[in-house]
Design an enzyme around this catalytic site. Structure first.
Site, mmCIF file in Angstrom:
data_model
loop_
_atom_site.group_PDB
_atom_site.id
_atom_site.type_symbol
_atom_site.label_atom_id
_atom_site.label_comp_id
_atom_site.label_asym_id
_atom_site.label_seq_id
_atom_site.Cartn_x
_atom_site.Cartn_y
_atom_site.Cartn_z
ATOM 1 N N SER A 11 57.060 44.016 25.900
ATOM 2 C CA SER A 11 55.745 43.480 26.247
ATOM 3 C C SER A 11 55.370 43.847 27.684
ATOM 4 O O SER A 11 56.242 44.175 28.499
ATOM 5 C CB SER A 11 55.742 41.960 26.064
ATOM 6 N N GLU B 107 52.896 42.593 31.056
ATOM 7 C CA GLU B 107 52.144 41.477 31.651
ATOM 8 C C GLU B 107 51.071 41.988 32.612
ATOM 9 O O GLU B 107 51.314 42.910 33.387
ATOM 10 C CB GLU B 107 53.135 40.571 32.398
ATOM 11 N N ASP C 243 52.892 26.917 40.286
ATOM 12 C CA ASP C 243 53.050 26.465 41.681
ATOM 13 C C ASP C 243 51.665 26.254 42.264
ATOM 14 O O ASP C 243 50.894 27.216 42.357
ATOM 15 C CB ASP C 243 53.738 27.545 42.529
ATOM 16 N N PHE D 140 57.228 39.163 47.897
ATOM 17 C CA PHE D 140 57.184 38.455 46.632
ATOM 18 C C PHE D 140 58.574 37.946 46.233
ATOM 19 O O PHE D 140 58.718 36.825 45.743
ATOM 20 C CB PHE D 140 56.591 39.395 45.572
ATOM 21 N N HIS E 188 60.324 42.726 29.192
ATOM 22 C CA HIS E 188 58.952 42.308 29.498
ATOM 23 C C HIS E 188 58.625 42.888 30.870
ATOM 24 O O HIS E 188 59.281 42.551 31.860
ATOM 25 C CB HIS E 188 58.884 40.774 29.522
HETATM 26 P P1 FAD Z 1 59.970 24.354 35.329
HETATM 27 O O1 FAD Z 1 60.744 24.840 34.182
HETATM 28 O O2 FAD Z 1 59.253 23.051 35.201
HETATM 29 O O3 FAD Z 1 60.968 24.283 36.577
HETATM 30 C C1 FAD Z 1 60.513 24.127 37.906
HETATM 31 C C2 FAD Z 1 61.603 23.518 38.793
HETATM 32 O O4 FAD Z 1 61.769 22.127 38.463
HETATM 33 C C3 FAD Z 1 62.995 24.125 38.627
HETATM 34 O O5 FAD Z 1 63.619 24.074 39.877
HETATM 35 C C4 FAD Z 1 63.689 23.218 37.634
HETATM 36 O O6 FAD Z 1 65.106 23.212 37.792
HETATM 37 C C5 FAD Z 1 63.085 21.858 37.971
HETATM 38 N N1 FAD Z 1 62.873 21.030 36.766
HETATM 39 C C6 FAD Z 1 62.423 21.460 35.559
HETATM 40 N N2 FAD Z 1 62.293 20.430 34.700
HETATM 41 C C7 FAD Z 1 62.660 19.324 35.387
HETATM 42 C C8 FAD Z 1 62.692 17.950 35.038
HETATM 43 N N3 FAD Z 1 62.337 17.533 33.822
HETATM 44 N N4 FAD Z 1 63.104 17.056 36.009
HETATM 45 C C9 FAD Z 1 63.470 17.497 37.250
HETATM 46 N N5 FAD Z 1 63.422 18.812 37.620
HETATM 47 C C10 FAD Z 1 63.020 19.704 36.714
HETATM 48 N N6 FAD Z 1 53.189 31.097 37.792
HETATM 49 C C11 FAD Z 1 51.849 30.915 37.674
HETATM 50 O O7 FAD Z 1 51.269 30.157 38.459
HETATM 51 N N7 FAD Z 1 51.119 31.588 36.717
HETATM 52 C C12 FAD Z 1 51.698 32.412 35.829
HETATM 53 O O8 FAD Z 1 51.019 32.987 34.973
HETATM 54 C C13 FAD Z 1 53.121 32.600 35.887
HETATM 55 N N8 FAD Z 1 53.771 33.383 34.999
HETATM 56 C C14 FAD Z 1 55.135 33.446 35.029
HETATM 57 C C15 FAD Z 1 55.804 34.180 34.034
HETATM 58 C C16 FAD Z 1 57.173 34.265 34.034
HETATM 59 C C17 FAD Z 1 57.854 35.027 32.922
HETATM 60 C C18 FAD Z 1 57.938 33.627 35.049
HETATM 61 C C19 FAD Z 1 59.429 33.743 35.075
HETATM 62 C C20 FAD Z 1 57.292 32.906 36.043
HETATM 63 C C21 FAD Z 1 55.895 32.797 36.038
HETATM 64 N N9 FAD Z 1 55.207 32.049 36.987
HETATM 65 C C22 FAD Z 1 53.837 31.903 36.912
HETATM 66 C C23 FAD Z 1 55.931 31.374 38.080
HETATM 67 C C24 FAD Z 1 56.296 29.916 37.728
HETATM 68 O O9 FAD Z 1 55.150 29.171 37.467
HETATM 69 C C25 FAD Z 1 57.050 29.332 38.913
HETATM 70 O O10 FAD Z 1 58.316 29.933 39.035
HETATM 71 C C26 FAD Z 1 57.152 27.815 38.963
HETATM 72 O O11 FAD Z 1 57.678 27.443 40.232
HETATM 73 C C27 FAD Z 1 58.082 27.211 37.932
HETATM 74 O O12 FAD Z 1 57.574 27.247 36.675
HETATM 75 P P2 FAD Z 1 58.520 26.892 35.425
HETATM 76 O O13 FAD Z 1 57.667 26.905 34.239
HETATM 77 O O14 FAD Z 1 59.727 27.703 35.443
HETATM 78 O O15 FAD Z 1 58.890 25.367 35.824
#
Ligand code: FAD
Length: 289
Positions: A12, A14, A105, A212, A262
Site C-alpha cells: 500500500s 500513503e 497528536d 521527523f 506500506h
Molecule cells: P495510541 O495507540 O493511543 O498510543 C499513544 C500512546 O499512549 C503510546 O505511548 C501508548 O503506549 C499509550 N497508550 C495507548 N493506549 C493507552 C491506554 N489505554 N492507557 C494508557 N496509555 C495508553 N498521526 C496523525 O495525526 N494523522 C495521521 O494520519 C497519522 N497516521 C499514522 C499512520 C501510521 C501507520 C502511524 C504509525 C502513525 C500515524 N500517525 C498519524 C501518528 C500517530 O497519530 C502518533 O504516533 C500518535 O502519537 C499515537 O497514535 P496511536 O494511534 O499510535 O496512539
C-alpha cells in the site's frame, strides 16, 4: 515471525491531503504512476483535531472513485463521538471498507484532548458504531512510541487495540529490521498474531528525515546518518544510497515473512516505485486481510 508467515502479502501507499490546486494536480500524477503497479490500497492521512478533515475526505473519495480501494486515516484526539460517527457514516455511504484508526497528536496549545483518549477507545467506538463495516488498521511501534512509559506498557497498549477489534497494523517507519523482528516476537509471546505490516520511509532528504525521526521516535542508525551527512547537498547520492539501504531492509523483511509493505510516499511516486521495482514485487501474490 511464524505468526506473520501465514498471511498473504499486501502492498500500500500513503498520501497526505494536498492543500493547494497545484498539490492536487501533483498528487493526481503521483496516483496515476503508482496505480500502474496495482497496489492493494492507498491511504490518506488525517490532521489530528480535524485540521485536514475536509481535505482528507475529498482526497479519499477522489482516489476511491478512480478504482483503487482507499483507506482514510482517522484520529480521535480533539474530536467528539458525534463528529467521528458522522465521518464513519459518510465513509460507509461511499463504500470505504478500511480505516486506519489512530489517536493522533494535537499541536501544542490546540484545545482539549476530546472524548476518546487513546486509539483502543477509538477502535472500540468504531466497532460499536459501525460493526464490521470496516477493516481496522492501527499503528504499531517496533522502536516504541515516544510517549510510552515503558516498552512493556507500549506492547500491552498495542494488544489493547487488537483486543478492541483491530484487524491488522502498520508500523511506524524504522531502519533496523531487528526492531521489527523483536516486536513480532514479543507479540507472539503475548498471543497477539494479527498481521503487522512494516511502514517504509524512502530516504530522499536528510534534514527533513532527521527532524521527523526525532519527533516520531524513529532511530536513524549511526552508519546511515553519518553516510547521509557526508553527502551534504548531493541529493542524487542521498537518494541512491537511501534507495539501496531501504531496498536491502525491505528484502530482509519480506524474506523473513513480513506480510507486505506500506510506503510513506510523502506524495512522491519515484522513491517508492524504485524500491518496489528493485524488490520485483510479484503481482500474483496479493492479499487480503
Ligand atoms: P495510541 O495507540 O493511543 O498510543 C499513544 C500512546 O499512549 C503510546 O505511548 C501508548 O503506549 C499509550 N497508550 C495507548 N493506549 C493507552 C491506554 N489505554 N492507557 C494508557 N496509555 C495508553 N498521526 C496523525 O495525526 N494523522 C495521521 O494520519 C497519522 N497516521 C499514522 C499512520 C501510521 C501507520 C502511524 C504509525 C502513525 C500515524 N500517525 C498519524 C501518528 C500517530 O497519530 C502518533 O504516533 C500518535 O502519537 C499515537 O497514535 P496511536 O494511534 O499510535 O496512539
Amino acid at each position: 515471525m511464524d505468526s506473520q508467515q501465514q498471511f498473504k502479502r499486501r502492498f500500500s501507499f500513503e498520501f497526505f491531503p494536498p492543500k493547494t490546486e497545484q498539490g492536487k494536480e501533483k498528487l493526481q500524477a503521483v496516483r496515476d504512476q503508482l496505480a500502474e503497479v496495482t497496489p492493494d490500497f492507498f491511504s490518506v492521512t488525517f490532521g489530528a483535531g480535524g485540521s485536514t478533515r475536509d481535505r482528507t475526505i475529498d482526497t479519499v473519495l477522489s482516489l476511491q472513485q478512480q478504482g483503487i480501494s482507499t483507506a482514510p486515516h482517522l484520529s480521535c484526539v480533539g474530536g467528539t463521538r458525534e463528529e467521528i460517527g458522522e465521518l464513519l457514516d459518510l465513509y460507509k455511504q461511499h463504500g470505504i471498507n478500511r480505516i486506519v484508526a489512530l489517536r493522533g497528536d494535537l499541536p501544542s496549545g490546540m484545545g482539549a484532548s476530546g472524548e476518546l483518549r487513546y486509539a483502543n477507545e477509538l477502535v472500540e467506538f468504531i466497532r460499536e458504531h459501525s460493526g464490521d463495516t470496516f477493516n481496522l488498521e492501527v499503528a504499531a511501534y517496533p522502536e516504541f512510541h515516544p510517549q510510552a512509559r515503558s516498552a512493556e506498557e507500549d506492547l500491552q497498549n498495542f494488544a489493547r487495540k487488537v483486543k478492541a477489534g483491530a484487524n491488522s497494523a502498520i508500523t511506524q517507519y524504522f531502519f533496523n529490521a531487528d526492531s521489527y523482528f523483536y516486536f513480532i516476537d514479543r507479540l507472539e509471546k503475548m498471543d497477539v498474531t494479527v498481521p503487522v505490516v512494516p511502514g517504509i520511509m524512502p530516504i530522499v532528504n536528510f534534514s527533513s528525515l532527521v527532524r521527523f525521526s526525532d519527533m516520531c521516535g524513529a532511530e536513524i542508525p549511526r552508519w546511515i546518518r553519518k553516510q547521509l551527512e557526508a553527502y551534504g547537498d548531493d541529493t542524487d547520492s542521498i537518494r541512491k544510497f537511501g534507495e539501496e539501504v531501504v531496498t536491502d531492509m525491505c528484502e530482509k523483511l519480506l524474506k523473513a515473512g513480513a506480510p507486505g509493505l506500506h510506503f510513506y510516499t510523502l506524495n512522491q511516486a519515484q522513491p517508492s516505485l524504485n524500491i518496489w521495482k528493485n524488490l520485483g514485487i510479484n503481482e500474483n501474490e496479493r492479499i487480503s486481510f
